[in-house]
Design an enzyme around this catalytic site. Structure first.
Site, PDB file in Angstrom:
ATOM      1  N   LEU C 233       0.677  -0.808  -0.339  1.00 37.60           N
ATOM      2  CA  LEU C 233      -0.308  -0.148   0.187  1.00 37.60           C
ATOM      3  C   LEU C 233       0.109   1.068  -0.350  1.00 37.60           C
ATOM      4  CD1 LEU C 233      -3.186   0.564  -0.144  1.00 37.60           C
ATOM      5  CD2 LEU C 233      -2.939   0.932   2.690  1.00 37.60           C
ATOM      6  N   ASP C 234       0.582   2.201  -0.525  1.00 33.85           N
ATOM      7  CA  ASP C 234       1.097   3.724  -0.993  1.00 33.85           C
ATOM      8  C   ASP C 234       2.981   3.404  -1.270  1.00 33.85           C
ATOM      9  OD1 ASP C 234      -0.970   4.220  -0.517  1.00 33.85           O
ATOM     10  OD2 ASP C 234      -0.651   5.241   1.853  1.00 33.85           O
ATOM     11  N   GLU C 235       3.051   2.590  -1.990  1.00 37.08           N
ATOM     12  CA  GLU C 235       4.656   2.109  -2.170  1.00 37.08           C
ATOM     13  C   GLU C 235       5.002   1.603  -3.784  1.00 37.08           C
ATOM     14  OE1 GLU C 235       7.222   2.252   0.441  1.00 37.08           O
ATOM     15  OE2 GLU C 235       5.717   3.257   1.995  1.00 37.08           O
TER      16      GLU C 235
END
Lengths: 290, 290, 290, 290
Positions: C233-235
């Site tokens: 996530l978000d990476e």
């Protein structure tokens, strides 16, 4: 501004519980002194019972003869409204110590803007843990102190630094890419009077090697952050931030080069605002009246 | 803000000769009314004998019952200081007529921001010299008037338009890429109340076909300008401008596409500021308190 | 471009070990086909033995009759140089599924740009875990699927979503403020073909409530990040980021409003670039040829 | 880059009628030489029969021993395709003359970036019509020539300047706020090799006193433009432009101060691009491969 104009100019900075009458009280007081308000800025955190911040810049004819009158009058005005306030005099230019390590770009930008007449304060001393930038300081006629810092000598080095700051009656400490962490004791000696430039868009890339990490993460903008230094590293109130666009072609070296440009711009803006008494702080945040 | 909050909020806009006591008089007056100043902005063209502009936003409990008291009190305060001033009530949302031709991007942006609750005024009618955008207006539930304009019928068309504006009690006219020049008579009916978006960074590329000319000139940024309309085409007081970077790869079509984006952003900002009473004008310039 | 022009246009995307001769091989091959190179972009991670990325946009007369010849020829060219490559045809417009929750600004921006002819792909379906935006989809003539998601039904919901994607032969999934986390299985079905808009300048404020946290931290710029979705996530690889200036007066609500503007701009840029085959990825980063 | 790396690096700049095979011919030629392409940029004004511009940066092992081979080979490649082309060697750093009058900010920025290693060329002489900046030049170890210019002595002064340029084997002339207009003769001696910084966002405020006029017009952004100097004042090909936001509070003096910052940034960018052979010109426009 002419020297006469500067001599008559002052600023009142106020922070107090927000309630009706604060603006009226200050402006009435200044009117009674026959002062002319040049600029007034006001900010309430929350109109219903928050905190009020105000900055009033004004000209008071013959100010130098009327300082006591001004200060006593302001104290009388401030007390019933629980104001925390200060009067700052434009003629009392702040005295700046610039801390550096080996990189010169932030130092040069500040000295250059000073020389161009763009700063309303004066660098008076340069302090470094390395000898490299002695000559830069010399070019601008500034004394330079080489105070080496190692883990063992840190406490002693800070004592020496504080002594220098005291000797030069320093009002503001600017960490212009000074690559050392200051102790809590040092920081508490200059609350909200130490400005650091951090080479990232905080809170992204808190800590060391931000450009390397920005490169690894593949960000499309890199930035810099000027903030007041508090006991918590990289966590102090942010004064100013800016960014610049980068792309996949930019190597870590490129990011550093581009970053140098943003760093000096952002730091110089923050320092200028501090010198013009435009910054108030609360709850680890800044109110900047620009 | 809640409805109650809006009901009690008002703004005073003042322009007067700069002299000591103006800020004190206004803030003292408001304090006497028991109003709470939410925000105060002040600007002096020249501290030594220029003109002073002020905007005070305040909350006055039970405002709807106290309007007469407020207005009479303000008149008494304003007179001795030669203030030209106005009181604006947040609850009296401004009524907007949007003039368009065939392009829909500025119209859509405004209607969209309105729908999202981001505008503190209300579009009430769309007027166009072409029938094309009737459906867009309909989607947002707005009446649409097709008023064709030719050289011969221009005077008659403007009479018709003014009639519509009157019928809808319009406060603000927005030229959202309306490709017709308004007559001096029309403009003088709505002084500083007609906002136009010009598709260039004025004063560069005054006049027709700015994107074509920007392309020819090889500029590296293109822009847009929102301004109040005056009798002199493209010469009215500038409210807001912005630019975007372009390069040699961008064709005229690309510039237009990029331009559409800047135009809608810049126009929407200017309209929002007008609706919030943030703009004062003097000497063909604007003071914008943002 | 005219339809004929589009019919003859294609792009080759290549990634391979960097060695002399790659550019020569591709350009020689295209020359042999009598193709005209419209634009060629090339990037080497490291001139001494890194990886090379290339995008060649070209026009090939009578392309529709020569696709097999083109593809076989390219395969022969690519093999000896270890190229991973693809040919993309401008006429094969990508089919887009837009996932939303309740917020409409990103959805509207995409649909609007599509309607204005600014996207070189086509939204074909809108999927949401809430029914709220059904009408927006309808306005633009798009089918809308309400697929509720709870912790318990998540697996089933994703199966349903994947089925819809398959039925509509979707090439690109755009998470236009879709407030659900996708499972690793879902993500792996569309590698580098799911674009998310994150409402912060990543990696600042990873995770939930970024605007609240930006407000608390007192940042002076807020931003948005468009990235490909990966299992972390978000990476995922960042495609585009932008920021806008804010100040102490801006409440959390203001930050969200300003943020909505940046989000839609940043997301729309990323989607447009993907549709034009301008993005290659490596090592969790993107190469964007703009 | 290391010295060895620089020694082997070269760039080919090409402009020719756009036709299939140009990219193939160049890349095949370089492959035949065993050169490694570091970066290739290509731009066609119009895919159907326009003009093609190309920049190829490459490393050629043992370049210094193979220059004749490279140049003859390139000439053979270029002729049948009507290419106008040049080979530039990274090791042959361009020699720069900086012209100034009294303002030092652009001069300092260039010298500073040079000292920081950010320029791939070398200032070799400073020429001024005033003696004021002699010391700045001296600080950086540069010879300074004071060549006064009056209406009567202008022709003679330019002869003297050209002589100095010749003596110092100057490749690039930078007008770093040099407040004199150069004659057509002078300009034609250095075609596309004289860069000027104009203190406005051209074509807005062409001519004298742009900041005063920007102030009068009430613009909300001020800018600067770097361009090649041609016989028509302020009309040469634009290389780079940028702007900064200003507001009603900014006096003419403030605009000048803010402008100084933009000017030095914009000029330094343009000079860096020229030194790296990134700029081609056509039809009074520039193609900049950044």
């Amino acid at each position: 501004m002419s020297d006469t104009a500067v001599a008559d100019r002052a600023r009142i900075l106020v922070s107090c519980p927000d309630r009706p009458g604060v603006v009226a009280a200050i402006s009435q007081f200044l009117y009674g002194m026959n002062a002319n308000i040049v600029r007034m800025d006001q900010y309430s955190t929350d109109p219903d019972g928050g905190r009020l911040f105000m900055r009033v810049e004004f000209d008071l004819p013959h100010l130098s003869d009327r300082r006591r009158e001004l200060e006593e009058g302001f104290a009388r005005t401030a007390r019933p409204l629980d104001m925390q306030g200060e009067i700052r005099y434009a003629r009392e230019r702040k005295r700046i110590a610039i801390f550096v390590s080996k990189m010169d770009h932030c130092l040069r930008e500040l000295l250059w803007q000073w020389q161009a007449g763009d700063l309303s304060g004066d660098p008076v001393v340069v302090i470094s843990n390395h000898p490299d930038l002695r000559e830069v300081a010399a070019t601008f006629g500034l004394p330079f102190y080489h105070v080496p810092v190692t883990r063992e000598t840190k406490a002693e080095a800070e004592r020496r630094q504080l002594e220098i700051l005291k000797n030069y009656r320093v009002d503001l400490v600017v960490l212009a890419r000074y690559m050392q962490i200051l102790s809590t004791e040092f920081v508490s000696a200059y609350p909200n009077r130490i400005i650091n430039i951090h080479h990232s868009f905080l809170p992204a890339f808190v800590g060391a090697n931000p450009y390397e990490r920005a490169y690894e993460r593949g960000v499309k903008l890199i930035g810099a952050t000027a903030h007041y230094v508090t006991a918590n590293l990289d966590e102090g109130p942010i004064i100013e931030q800016d960014v610049q666009r980068v792309n996949h072609r930019d190597s870590v070296e490129d990011l550093k080069r581009i970053g140098r440009h943003i760093e000096r711009v952002v730091l110089a803006r923050a320092v200028a605002w501090h010198l013009e008494d435009r910054i108030l702080t609360y709850k680890n945040k800044t109110v900047v009246f620009v």
